[in-house]
Design a protein around this motif. Structure first.
Motif, PDB file in Angstrom:
ATOM      1  N   GLY A  66       8.211  -5.735 -14.728  1.00  0.00           N
ATOM      2  CA  GLY A  66       7.572  -4.228 -14.594  1.00  0.00           C
ATOM      3  C   GLY A  66       6.326  -4.298 -14.157  1.00  0.00           C
ATOM      4  N   ASP A  67       5.542  -5.581 -13.714  1.00  0.00           N
ATOM      5  CA  ASP A  67       4.415  -5.742 -13.442  1.00  0.00           C
ATOM      6  C   ASP A  67       4.313  -5.294 -11.831  1.00  0.00           C
ATOM      7  N   THR A  68       3.280  -4.516 -11.196  1.00  0.00           N
ATOM      8  CA  THR A  68       3.001  -4.110  -9.938  1.00  0.00           C
ATOM      9  C   THR A  68       2.205  -5.144  -9.267  1.00  0.00           C
ATOM     10  N   VAL A  69       2.708  -5.921  -8.264  1.00  0.00           N
ATOM     11  CA  VAL A  69       1.847  -7.183  -7.825  1.00  0.00           C
ATOM     12  C   VAL A  69       1.983  -6.776  -6.426  1.00  0.00           C
ATOM     13  N   MET A  70       1.110  -7.869  -5.595  1.00  0.00           N
ATOM     14  CA  MET A  70       1.428  -8.149  -4.201  1.00  0.00           C
ATOM     15  C   MET A  70       1.890  -9.399  -4.044  1.00  0.00           C
ATOM     16  N   LEU A  71       2.474  -9.474  -2.980  1.00  0.00           N
ATOM     17  CA  LEU A  71       3.078 -10.934  -2.604  1.00  0.00           C
ATOM     18  C   LEU A  71       2.153 -11.356  -1.235  1.00  0.00           C
ATOM     19  N   VAL A  72       1.517 -12.469  -1.394  1.00  0.00           N
ATOM     20  CA  VAL A  72       0.641 -12.939  -0.458  1.00  0.00           C
ATOM     21  C   VAL A  72       0.929 -14.432  -0.089  1.00  0.00           C
ATOM     22  N   ASN A  73       0.901 -14.789   1.245  1.00  0.00           N
ATOM     23  CA  ASN A  73       1.098 -15.935   1.514  1.00  0.00           C
ATOM     24  C   ASN A  73      -0.459 -16.544   1.723  1.00  0.00           C
ATOM     25  N   PRO A  74      -0.875 -17.669   1.483  1.00  0.00           N
ATOM     26  CA  PRO A  74      -2.176 -18.014   1.464  1.00  0.00           C
ATOM     27  C   PRO A  74      -2.657 -18.449   2.677  1.00  0.00           C
ATOM     28  N   GLY A  75      -1.552 -18.600   3.901  1.00  0.00           N
ATOM     29  CA  GLY A  75      -1.953 -19.077   5.114  1.00  0.00           C
ATOM     30  C   GLY A  75      -2.041 -20.400   5.344  1.00  0.00           C
TER      31      GLY A  75
END
Length: 317
Positions: free
Chosen positions: A68-77
């Motif tokens: 149920g959490d709203t998150v962002m999916l980030v690739n750290p580069g």
């Protein structure tokens, strides 16, 4: 030889009457489309106006990821981009998984439809485009922690984003990523086994110890597709033009280095909100202190296996 008009319709030469009528019809069609909001520039403006609206990410008070959490999916580069044939020493910027909608069928009163492409955007602002909801697929209630290797789905937010599910399937001659021709990743409106993913600990030598433990937020992990077992990745060496500028291509493909470990193109962070600053995302929060360590988790699993008769002695495992 084809007829070529060398004069404008104001010059009464040739089929000038037909040319005048054609220009009037073209102008009328343009005005009608503008009245209905069907011009490409209007659709792009509508898309940016709605998809870039700010979204509040979930705040994790215990440091774990919950259903149920709203998150962002980030690739750290990384400091260099990975190429299947060689490692090119050019940097890859951090990027977030985001919707890459087609404006052709978009209207003022509709949401983004399926299928919808995804891409890696270098804009790190939490919005309807980059926010995803951790969704249960096995009946786990909302609020429970997500465990390593537990199946889940990634769904966009409701409203304009359409509540679409991240999907992938085996590459075929008819379906593949446009630039790299690898396994395609897109969004669909129907949940299925193709929309199931699971989180894997990033270090292969410690995955057995971490299996079954809660997944921390803002920590590097691997996201693998349940059906194909390919890892979600963002390719910095494949850049395409979108309505939001130049962005990276996102595929489902596992890239291994010489040590048989996933490369940084497969690294992801579930980014949550900063509890100290309202509306601000956290990209590098330290890992939380767990109530149970990986060693204790392994010992508990050995004990359970021994009690159920799966092994005679702990030393056998």
């Amino acid at each position: 030889m084809a007829y070529t008009r060398t004069y404008s319709s104001r010059v009464h030469i040739g089929n000038w009457t037909e040319d005048v009528v054609l220009e009037e019809d073209t102008l009328k069609d343009f005005l009608d489309r503008r009245e209905r909001g069907e011009l490409a520039i209007q659709k792009i403006g509508l898309l940016k106006q709605n998809i870039l609206k700010k979204v509040d990410l979930s705040v994790s008070t215990d440091g774990w990821l919950h259903f149920g959490d709203t998150v962002m999916l980030v690739n750290p580069g990384s400091d260099r981009r990975y190429n299947p044939s060689q490692l090119r020493k050019s940097p890859q910027d951090p990027s977030a998984l985001g919707l890459n909608a087609n404006v052709s069928g978009l209207s003022a009163n509709s949401s983004i439809g399926a299928p919808c492409d995804v891409s890696g955007t270098r804009t790190m602002e939490p919005s309807a485009r980059t926010a995803f909801v951790i969704t249960s697929v096995d009946g786990t209630p909302v609020g429970e922690t997500l465990k390593y290797n537990q199946h889940f789905a990634l769904r966009t937010t409701e409203g304009f984003a359409g509540g679409l599910y991240l999907e992938s399937d085996i590459k075929t001659p008819q379906k593949y990523a446009k630039m790299s021709r690898l396994q395609e990743v897109n969004l669909t409106d129907e949940p299925s086994f193709l929309t199931r993913w699971h989180v894997v600990y990033f270090d292969p030598q410690e995955r057995l110890e971490y299996e079954g433990l809660p997944v921390p937020v803002n920590t590097t992990v691997i996201i693998a597709h349940c059906k194909t077992n390919q890892c979600l990745g963002v390719l910095g060496n494949h850049v395409s033009w979108t309505s939001f500028g130049k962005e990276y291509e996102v595929v489902a493909q596992t890239y291994l280095d010489s040590h048989k470990a996933e490369c940084d193109v497969n690294y992801w962070l579930f980014v949550s909100a900063n509890p100290g600053v309202e509306g601000q995302a956290v990209l590098d929060r330290p890992a939380p202190m767990a109530n149970i360590t990986p060693t204790e988790n392994l010992e508990n699993r050995i004990s359970e296996a021994s009690d159920t008769g799966l092994c005679d002695e702990k030393q056998d495992i």
